[in-house]
Scaffold this motif. Structure first.
Motif, PDB file in Angstrom:
ATOM      1  N   LEU A 181      -0.296 -33.617 -15.541  1.00 56.83           N
ATOM      2  CA  LEU A 181      -1.040 -32.952 -14.882  1.00 56.83           C
ATOM      3  C   LEU A 181      -2.539 -32.873 -15.192  1.00 56.83           C
ATOM      4  O   LEU A 181      -3.503 -32.429 -15.715  1.00 56.83           O
ATOM      5  CB  LEU A 181      -1.282 -31.468 -14.173  1.00 56.83           C
ATOM      6  N   THR A 182      -1.877 -32.111 -17.266  1.00 61.52           N
ATOM      7  CA  THR A 182      -2.958 -32.035 -18.041  1.00 61.52           C
ATOM      8  C   THR A 182      -4.038 -33.142 -18.422  1.00 61.52           C
ATOM      9  O   THR A 182      -4.649 -33.408 -18.994  1.00 61.52           O
ATOM     10  CB  THR A 182      -2.078 -31.567 -19.027  1.00 61.52           C
ATOM     11  N   ILE A 183      -3.205 -34.412 -18.560  1.00 59.90           N
ATOM     12  CA  ILE A 183      -3.094 -36.022 -18.707  1.00 59.90           C
ATOM     13  C   ILE A 183      -4.425 -35.771 -17.895  1.00 59.90           C
ATOM     14  O   ILE A 183      -5.488 -36.732 -18.226  1.00 59.90           O
ATOM     15  CB  ILE A 183      -2.309 -36.848 -18.995  1.00 59.90           C
ATOM     16  N   ALA A 184      -4.056 -36.272 -16.419  1.00 63.76           N
ATOM     17  CA  ALA A 184      -5.056 -36.449 -15.567  1.00 63.76           C
ATOM     18  C   ALA A 184      -6.887 -35.701 -15.410  1.00 63.76           C
ATOM     19  O   ALA A 184      -7.761 -36.763 -15.866  1.00 63.76           O
ATOM     20  CB  ALA A 184      -4.322 -35.881 -14.001  1.00 63.76           C
ATOM     21  N   LEU A 185      -6.252 -34.298 -15.983  1.00 63.10           N
ATOM     22  CA  LEU A 185      -7.328 -33.556 -15.768  1.00 63.10           C
ATOM     23  C   LEU A 185      -7.955 -33.763 -17.297  1.00 63.10           C
ATOM     24  O   LEU A 185      -9.557 -33.947 -17.295  1.00 63.10           O
ATOM     25  CB  LEU A 185      -6.983 -31.770 -16.280  1.00 63.10           C
ATOM     26  N   LEU A 186      -7.539 -34.516 -18.179  1.00 61.64           N
ATOM     27  CA  LEU A 186      -8.629 -34.740 -19.462  1.00 61.64           C
ATOM     28  C   LEU A 186      -9.255 -35.381 -19.487  1.00 61.64           C
ATOM     29  O   LEU A 186     -10.379 -36.489 -20.218  1.00 61.64           O
ATOM     30  CB  LEU A 186      -7.391 -34.881 -20.770  1.00 61.64           C
ATOM     31  N   LYS A 187      -8.666 -37.174 -18.630  1.00 59.77           N
ATOM     32  CA  LYS A 187      -9.145 -38.382 -18.626  1.00 59.77           C
ATOM     33  C   LYS A 187     -10.083 -37.840 -17.850  1.00 59.77           C
ATOM     34  O   LYS A 187     -11.117 -38.971 -17.038  1.00 59.77           O
ATOM     35  CB  LYS A 187      -8.077 -38.709 -17.204  1.00 59.77           C
ATOM     36  N   ARG A 188     -10.246 -36.967 -16.743  1.00 54.68           N
ATOM     37  CA  ARG A 188     -11.190 -36.976 -15.589  1.00 54.68           C
ATOM     38  C   ARG A 188     -12.511 -35.801 -17.250  1.00 54.68           C
ATOM     39  O   ARG A 188     -13.859 -36.255 -16.313  1.00 54.68           O
ATOM     40  CB  ARG A 188     -11.300 -35.856 -14.817  1.00 54.68           C
ATOM     41  N   ARG A 189     -12.502 -35.287 -17.576  1.00 55.72           N
ATOM     42  CA  ARG A 189     -13.463 -35.176 -18.549  1.00 55.72           C
ATOM     43  C   ARG A 189     -13.736 -35.898 -19.251  1.00 55.72           C
ATOM     44  O   ARG A 189     -14.524 -35.480 -20.133  1.00 55.72           O
ATOM     45  CB  ARG A 189     -12.675 -32.713 -19.143  1.00 55.72           C
ATOM     46  N   LYS A 190     -12.619 -36.582 -20.202  1.00 57.02           N
ATOM     47  CA  LYS A 190     -13.494 -36.975 -21.291  1.00 57.02           C
ATOM     48  C   LYS A 190     -12.720 -38.817 -21.288  1.00 57.02           C
ATOM     49  O   LYS A 190     -11.774 -39.656 -21.599  1.00 57.02           O
ATOM     50  CB  LYS A 190     -12.702 -36.307 -22.601  1.00 57.02           C
ATOM     51  N   PRO A 191     -13.486 -39.099 -20.319  1.00 53.48           N
ATOM     52  CA  PRO A 191     -13.372 -40.799 -19.813  1.00 53.48           C
ATOM     53  C   PRO A 191     -13.204 -41.461 -20.750  1.00 53.48           C
ATOM     54  O   PRO A 191     -12.874 -42.923 -20.701  1.00 53.48           O
ATOM     55  CB  PRO A 191     -13.945 -40.957 -18.641  1.00 53.48           C
ATOM     56  N   GLN A 192     -14.286 -41.176 -21.719  1.00 56.11           N
ATOM     57  CA  GLN A 192     -14.237 -42.331 -22.815  1.00 56.11           C
ATOM     58  C   GLN A 192     -13.368 -42.726 -23.622  1.00 56.11           C
ATOM     59  O   GLN A 192     -13.736 -43.741 -24.403  1.00 56.11           O
ATOM     60  CB  GLN A 192     -15.603 -41.964 -23.335  1.00 56.11           C
ATOM     61  N   LYS A 193     -12.694 -41.378 -23.412  1.00 58.97           N
ATOM     62  CA  LYS A 193     -11.095 -41.462 -24.375  1.00 58.97           C
ATOM     63  C   LYS A 193      -9.894 -42.452 -24.240  1.00 58.97           C
ATOM     64  O   LYS A 193      -9.949 -42.346 -22.800  1.00 58.97           O
ATOM     65  CB  LYS A 193     -10.980 -40.397 -25.412  1.00 58.97           C
ATOM     66  N   ASN A 194      -9.776 -43.055 -25.091  1.00 58.79           N
ATOM     67  CA  ASN A 194      -8.470 -43.825 -24.952  1.00 58.79           C
ATOM     68  C   ASN A 194      -6.903 -42.913 -24.821  1.00 58.79           C
ATOM     69  O   ASN A 194      -6.580 -42.556 -25.650  1.00 58.79           O
ATOM     70  CB  ASN A 194      -8.511 -44.602 -25.599  1.00 58.79           C
ATOM     71  N   TRP A 195      -7.189 -42.643 -23.101  1.00 58.77           N
ATOM     72  CA  TRP A 195      -5.407 -42.151 -23.383  1.00 58.77           C
ATOM     73  C   TRP A 195      -4.086 -42.756 -22.975  1.00 58.77           C
ATOM     74  O   TRP A 195      -3.134 -42.372 -22.404  1.00 58.77           O
ATOM     75  CB  TRP A 195      -5.958 -41.007 -22.246  1.00 58.77           C
ATOM     76  N   LEU A 196      -4.197 -43.901 -23.477  1.00 57.84           N
ATOM     77  CA  LEU A 196      -2.969 -45.091 -22.898  1.00 57.84           C
ATOM     78  C   LEU A 196      -2.079 -44.630 -23.296  1.00 57.84           C
ATOM     79  O   LEU A 196      -0.814 -44.027 -22.908  1.00 57.84           O
ATOM     80  CB  LEU A 196      -3.743 -45.803 -22.844  1.00 57.84           C
ATOM     81  N   GLU A 197      -1.696 -43.963 -24.923  1.00 58.42           N
ATOM     82  CA  GLU A 197      -0.748 -44.447 -25.480  1.00 58.42           C
ATOM     83  C   GLU A 197      -0.008 -42.298 -24.939  1.00 58.42           C
ATOM     84  O   GLU A 197       1.172 -42.496 -24.993  1.00 58.42           O
ATOM     85  CB  GLU A 197      -1.193 -44.103 -26.545  1.00 58.42           C
ATOM     86  N   LEU A 198      -0.724 -41.702 -24.953  1.00 59.96           N
ATOM     87  CA  LEU A 198      -0.562 -40.206 -24.129  1.00 59.96           C
ATOM     88  C   LEU A 198       0.290 -40.706 -23.056  1.00 59.96           C
ATOM     89  O   LEU A 198       1.213 -40.194 -22.897  1.00 59.96           O
ATOM     90  CB  LEU A 198      -1.296 -39.512 -23.831  1.00 59.96           C
ATOM     91  N   GLU A 199      -0.336 -41.497 -22.334  1.00 59.71           N
ATOM     92  CA  GLU A 199       0.409 -41.864 -20.451  1.00 59.71           C
ATOM     93  C   GLU A 199       1.969 -42.021 -20.624  1.00 59.71           C
ATOM     94  O   GLU A 199       2.597 -41.845 -20.648  1.00 59.71           O
ATOM     95  CB  GLU A 199      -0.686 -42.533 -19.956  1.00 59.71           C
ATOM     96  N   GLN A 200       1.761 -42.741 -21.552  1.00 60.80           N
ATOM     97  CA  GLN A 200       2.937 -44.026 -22.058  1.00 60.80           C
ATOM     98  C   GLN A 200       3.568 -43.190 -22.826  1.00 60.80           C
ATOM     99  O   GLN A 200       5.105 -43.115 -21.891  1.00 60.80           O
ATOM    100  CB  GLN A 200       2.938 -44.617 -22.880  1.00 60.80           C
ATOM    101  N   ARG A 201       4.106 -41.996 -24.108  1.00 60.84           N
ATOM    102  CA  ARG A 201       4.908 -41.523 -23.944  1.00 60.84           C
ATOM    103  C   ARG A 201       5.543 -39.760 -22.896  1.00 60.84           C
ATOM    104  O   ARG A 201       7.079 -40.268 -23.030  1.00 60.84           O
ATOM    105  CB  ARG A 201       4.036 -40.379 -25.140  1.00 60.84           C
TER     106      ARG A 201
END
Length: 319
Positions: free
Chosen positions: A30-50
């Motif tokens: 849920l935290t990653i989903a929130l971060l993606k909505r607030r900062k969509p310009q950043k790449n969250w792929l590695e954190l999602e994969q982890r």
């Protein structure tokens, strides 16, 4: 037949512990989903994969704890096989040694078989005595002396870390069967206690290092490791051991604290030792088996030290 693979009785604290880990993973998602909505310009792929990989790791580990000893030994034997194979792909093996490697692989089922039949004496000496003596002898019979010492040393070290050390994880499961001082089910609780603290120690050292770390503790081996991270992680792990140890283990509060300190210190050592191996070989990760984490050795590095040390610590005190 089903009873051979399912453990019908588990301590309630262990079930609660697994539930807490599950909740933490959901919170992370849920935290990653929130971060993606607030900062969509950043790449969250590695954190999602982890985090996604952690779901698989925790799921398999939970099934192993919920299952019988036979299932646990099978799973951990497979883990040792994958870790051993990964180590060999990185280390110095000779083409002439393919027959020797076959016998090295065969040591894995034997090592876990000794646990299955509760033969502790053979379990504890099979690899560091018999395998260590027989494999170089078989290498000599091939007749190739070039690179012999490096190949033999790499093979010994691979067996020690990925088979002998990691086999101490399921070895915790047999302790209640040979003890009158701990109730049935505490083997699984001890295993959960060890793995939870080891992984928490890795996270705590990383967070403390980011927050307070200034002085590098091993800059040429692992530049991100700091004195502050090491001390903060060890202290956090010791505190966590005192909080959950009395619920999960037969240990006293003092022994829980010492166990937490042991895991905190030895986990750090295991981490930097595997880092030294990877730096010597010239790779950042040991493999790509676990998306977001790297190879299986990248995830098990700390456990290669904490597992045998914690096993013998608990066995000496309570079994």
């Amino acid at each position: 037949m089903l009873n051979d693979w399912i453990n019908p009785s588990l301590p309630a604290p262990l079930c609660w512990g697994l539930a807490v880990v599950g909740v933490l993973l959901v919170v992370a998602s849920l935290t990653i989903a929130l971060l993606k909505r607030r900062k969509p310009q950043k790449n969250w792929l590695e954190l999602e994969q982890r985090v996604r990989t952690w779901y698989w790791i925790v799921g398999i580990f939970a099934l192993t704890l919920l299952g019988s000893k036979a299932l646990a030994l099978t799973v951990f034997a497979l883990v040792s096989f994958l870790a051993f194979k990964e180590f060999l792909t990185l280390s110095a093996t000779r083409e002439a040694d393919h027959v020797v490697l076959f016998w090295a692989y065969m040591s894995i089922p034997f090592q876990y078989f000794w646990l299955g039949v509760n033969w502790y004496g053979m379990f504890i000496i099979f690899i560091p005595v018999y395998a260590f003596l027989i494999l170089p002898m078989r290498m000599v019979l091939i007749g190739e002396t070039r690179g012999f010492l490096r190949a033999a040393s790499s093979l010994h070290w691979a067996l020690m870390l990925t088979v002998f050390s990691l086999s101490h994880l399921p070895a915790l499961l047999i302790l209640p069967e040979v003890s009158n001082r701990a109730p049935v089910g505490h083997g699984a609780s001890l295993l959960f206690f060890l793995v939870a603290l080891t992984q928490s120690n890795d996270v705590a050292q990383y967070l403390w290092g980011k927050a307070t770390g200034r002085r590098k503790i091993a800059p040429t081996v692992s530049p991100n490791k700091t004195v502050g991270g090491f001390l903060g992680g060890a202290a956090t792990t010791t505190l966590l051991a005192c909080l959950i140890g009395p619920w999960l283990t037969p240990m006293s509060l003092l022994h829980c604290a010492l166990a937490g300190l042991l895991i905190g210190v030895s986990g750090f050592i295991g981490d930097v030792v595997i880092s030294a191996v990877k730096r010597d070989i010239g790779v950042k990760d040991s493999g790509t088996l676990l998306p977001g984490h790297g190879g299986i050795l990248d995830r098990l590095d700390s456990l290669t030290y904490t597992a045998p040390l914690f096993f013998h610590y608990v066995r000496y005190l309570y079994f």
